[in-house]
Every structure is written in C-alpha cells, then in structure tokens.
Design a protein around this motif. Structure first.
Motif, PDB file in Angstrom:
ATOM      1  N   THR A  68       0.716  -0.666  -0.396  1.00 56.99           N
ATOM      2  CA  THR A  68      -0.037   0.078  -0.169  1.00 56.99           C
ATOM      3  C   THR A  68       0.758   0.843   0.417  1.00 56.99           C
ATOM      4  O   THR A  68       1.651   1.533   0.897  1.00 56.99           O
ATOM      5  CB  THR A  68      -0.818   0.025   1.593  1.00 56.99           C
ATOM      6  OG1 THR A  68      -1.586  -1.654   1.587  1.00 56.99           O
ATOM      7  CG2 THR A  68      -1.287   1.389   1.018  1.00 56.99           C
ATOM      8  N   ILE A  69       1.028   2.270  -1.006  1.00 63.50           N
ATOM      9  CA  ILE A  69       0.835   3.590  -1.081  1.00 63.50           C
ATOM     10  C   ILE A  69       0.449   4.034  -0.684  1.00 63.50           C
ATOM     11  O   ILE A  69      -0.560   4.852  -0.442  1.00 63.50           O
ATOM     12  CB  ILE A  69       2.056   3.880  -2.338  1.00 63.50           C
ATOM     13  CG1 ILE A  69       2.686   4.762  -2.077  1.00 63.50           C
ATOM     14  CG2 ILE A  69       0.954   3.964  -3.771  1.00 63.50           C
ATOM     15  CD1 ILE A  69       3.455   5.510  -3.902  1.00 63.50           C
ATOM     16  N   SER A  70       0.942   5.385   0.190  1.00 63.72           N
ATOM     17  CA  SER A  70       0.519   6.788   0.901  1.00 63.72           C
ATOM     18  C   SER A  70       1.280   7.642   0.336  1.00 63.72           C
ATOM     19  O   SER A  70       2.893   8.255   0.562  1.00 63.72           O
ATOM     20  CB  SER A  70       0.022   5.837   2.091  1.00 63.72           C
ATOM     21  OG  SER A  70       1.172   5.819   3.548  1.00 63.72           O
ATOM     22  N   ARG A  71       0.619   8.930   0.973  1.00 62.95           N
ATOM     23  CA  ARG A  71       1.214  10.212   0.727  1.00 62.95           C
ATOM     24  C   ARG A  71       0.958  11.052   1.814  1.00 62.95           C
ATOM     25  O   ARG A  71      -0.198  10.964   2.104  1.00 62.95           O
ATOM     26  CB  ARG A  71       1.780  10.578  -1.157  1.00 62.95           C
ATOM     27  CG  ARG A  71       0.831  10.672  -1.323  1.00 62.95           C
ATOM     28  CD  ARG A  71       0.686  11.601  -3.074  1.00 62.95           C
ATOM     29  NE  ARG A  71       1.640  13.113  -3.042  1.00 62.95           N
ATOM     30  CZ  ARG A  71       2.176  13.146  -3.999  1.00 62.95           C
ATOM     31  NH1 ARG A  71       2.106  12.213  -4.684  1.00 62.95           N
ATOM     32  NH2 ARG A  71       2.743  14.584  -4.050  1.00 62.95           N
ATOM     33  N   ASP A  72       1.802  12.308   2.004  1.00 65.49           N
ATOM     34  CA  ASP A  72       1.074  13.090   2.936  1.00 65.49           C
ATOM     35  C   ASP A  72       2.144  14.232   1.990  1.00 65.49           C
ATOM     36  O   ASP A  72       3.148  14.755   2.614  1.00 65.49           O
ATOM     37  CB  ASP A  72       1.853  13.115   4.475  1.00 65.49           C
ATOM     38  CG  ASP A  72       1.540  13.458   4.688  1.00 65.49           C
ATOM     39  OD1 ASP A  72       0.955  14.871   4.606  1.00 65.49           O
ATOM     40  OD2 ASP A  72       1.202  14.343   6.518  1.00 65.49           O
ATOM     41  N   ASN A  73       1.075  15.323   1.416  1.00 72.75           N
ATOM     42  CA  ASN A  73       1.143  16.209   0.816  1.00 72.75           C
ATOM     43  C   ASN A  73       1.545  17.624   1.129  1.00 72.75           C
ATOM     44  O   ASN A  73       2.550  18.255   1.007  1.00 72.75           O
ATOM     45  CB  ASN A  73      -0.187  16.591  -0.290  1.00 72.75           C
ATOM     46  CG  ASN A  73      -0.596  15.688  -0.911  1.00 72.75           C
ATOM     47  OD1 ASN A  73       0.257  14.751  -1.694  1.00 72.75           O
ATOM     48  ND2 ASN A  73      -2.224  15.352  -1.807  1.00 72.75           N
ATOM     49  N   ALA A  74       1.846  17.553   2.403  1.00 76.27           N
ATOM     50  CA  ALA A  74       1.693  19.059   3.445  1.00 76.27           C
ATOM     51  C   ALA A  74       3.544  18.611   3.659  1.00 76.27           C
ATOM     52  O   ALA A  74       3.612  19.510   4.136  1.00 76.27           O
ATOM     53  CB  ALA A  74       0.629  18.525   4.638  1.00 76.27           C
ATOM     54  N   LYS A  75       3.490  17.557   4.373  1.00 72.17           N
ATOM     55  CA  LYS A  75       5.397  17.358   4.457  1.00 72.17           C
ATOM     56  C   LYS A  75       5.770  16.400   3.187  1.00 72.17           C
ATOM     57  O   LYS A  75       6.719  16.449   3.521  1.00 72.17           O
ATOM     58  CB  LYS A  75       4.715  15.805   5.272  1.00 72.17           C
ATOM     59  CG  LYS A  75       4.451  16.427   7.183  1.00 72.17           C
ATOM     60  CD  LYS A  75       4.013  15.493   7.960  1.00 72.17           C
ATOM     61  CE  LYS A  75       3.564  15.327   9.192  1.00 72.17           C
ATOM     62  NZ  LYS A  75       3.626  14.297  10.058  1.00 72.17           N
ATOM     63  N   ASN A  76       4.838  16.743   2.636  1.00 68.32           N
ATOM     64  CA  ASN A  76       6.169  16.039   1.153  1.00 68.32           C
ATOM     65  C   ASN A  76       6.935  14.413   1.071  1.00 68.32           C
ATOM     66  O   ASN A  76       8.301  14.712   1.104  1.00 68.32           O
ATOM     67  CB  ASN A  76       7.023  16.714   0.816  1.00 68.32           C
ATOM     68  CG  ASN A  76       6.320  18.010  -0.250  1.00 68.32           C
ATOM     69  OD1 ASN A  76       5.746  18.468  -0.490  1.00 68.32           O
ATOM     70  ND2 ASN A  76       7.363  19.454   0.098  1.00 68.32           N
ATOM     71  N   THR A  77       5.866  13.593   1.808  1.00 72.97           N
ATOM     72  CA  THR A  77       7.033  12.113   2.007  1.00 72.97           C
ATOM     73  C   THR A  77       6.031  11.739   1.531  1.00 72.97           C
ATOM     74  O   THR A  77       4.630  11.555   1.359  1.00 72.97           O
ATOM     75  CB  THR A  77       6.296  12.122   4.023  1.00 72.97           C
ATOM     76  OG1 THR A  77       5.154  12.144   4.139  1.00 72.97           O
ATOM     77  CG2 THR A  77       7.481  12.712   4.752  1.00 72.97           C
ATOM     78  N   VAL A  78       6.166  10.347   0.960  1.00 75.00           N
ATOM     79  CA  VAL A  78       5.655   9.207   0.464  1.00 75.00           C
ATOM     80  C   VAL A  78       5.979   7.795   0.948  1.00 75.00           C
ATOM     81  O   VAL A  78       7.462   7.299   1.705  1.00 75.00           O
ATOM     82  CB  VAL A  78       5.996   8.954  -0.763  1.00 75.00           C
ATOM     83  CG1 VAL A  78       7.252   8.410  -1.633  1.00 75.00           C
ATOM     84  CG2 VAL A  78       4.751   8.002  -1.313  1.00 75.00           C
ATOM     85  N   SER A  79       4.855   6.985   1.489  1.00 77.71           N
ATOM     86  CA  SER A  79       5.815   5.944   1.673  1.00 77.71           C
ATOM     87  C   SER A  79       4.989   4.701   1.482  1.00 77.71           C
ATOM     88  O   SER A  79       4.104   4.465   0.405  1.00 77.71           O
ATOM     89  CB  SER A  79       5.294   5.489   4.344  1.00 77.71           C
ATOM     90  OG  SER A  79       4.989   6.751   4.382  1.00 77.71           O
TER      91      SER A  79
END
Length: 119
Positions: A68-79
C-alpha cells in the motif's frame, strides 16, 4: 532540484512486513507524482506503486493486495507498506518524484534502500 531521503529497508522473513518511507525536499512542483520502484540484481528497474497528489494509486500486478502506497502532501513524504513479503520481492527500492515542469516530466530519485526477504 529535489532531494529524496529514504528509510526503512532491511532483512525480513517471508510473510513478514516492512514499511519504507521517503522524505522529499527542494523544488517540488504542485503537479507531481510520487512512487516507488525496485531493481533486483540482473534485472531492470520496475515500477512498484505510484500515486499522484490526488486520485487513486497505480500498483504493479505483482504487489496488488500486499503493498500500500500513501503520501502526505503537506509533509512531502511518501510511504510504502509492504505485507506478505516474498523472496522475489528482494531488491533495492527507490523513491521517485516526478515533477511536471514547463511541459515535461522531470524525474528525481532517492539513493535506494535494500529490502531482503529471506529465511
């Protein structure tokens, strides 16, 4: 320029889980795609999962239902959460950011993190 720093790789037994994380910094455009690719020894780099700022993720068939891919646009992170890992998942995993800049996509890559699935 965009800088990417990955973390979370390692050695895990078959059936286990790992979570990869990537933090992006620098000139990240408002139109971008973040994703994960991998490269096993002797093979070409291949897409694992990608995700735009909005919309649905796109997964390679060989990881559907397990990763599962996810991202946090506010923090510019992707997991990338990787479950039910198999020995064939062993590879160097690379974080990627694709920026849309003046009509072209520009790719940025992390340094890679090793994932080894073995008993």
């Amino acid at each position: 320029q965009v800088q990417l720093v990955e973390s979370g790789g390692g050695l895990v037994q078959p059936g286990g889980s790992l979570r990869l994380s990537c933090a992006a910094s620098g000139s990240i455009g408002s139109i971008n795609v973040m994703g994960w690719y991998r490269q096993a020894p002797g093979k070409q780099r291949e897409s694992v999962a990608v995700l735009g700022r909005v919309g649905m993720a796109n997964y390679a068939d060989f990881v559907k239902g397990r990763f599962t891919i996810s991202r946090d646009n506010a923090k510019n992170t992707v997991s990338l959460q990787m479950n039910s890992l198999k020995p064939e998942d062993t590879a160097v995993y690379y974080c990627n950011v694709r920026n849309w800049v003046r009509g072209s996509w520009i790719d940025y890559w992390g340094q890679g993190t090793q994932v080894t699935v073995s008993s």
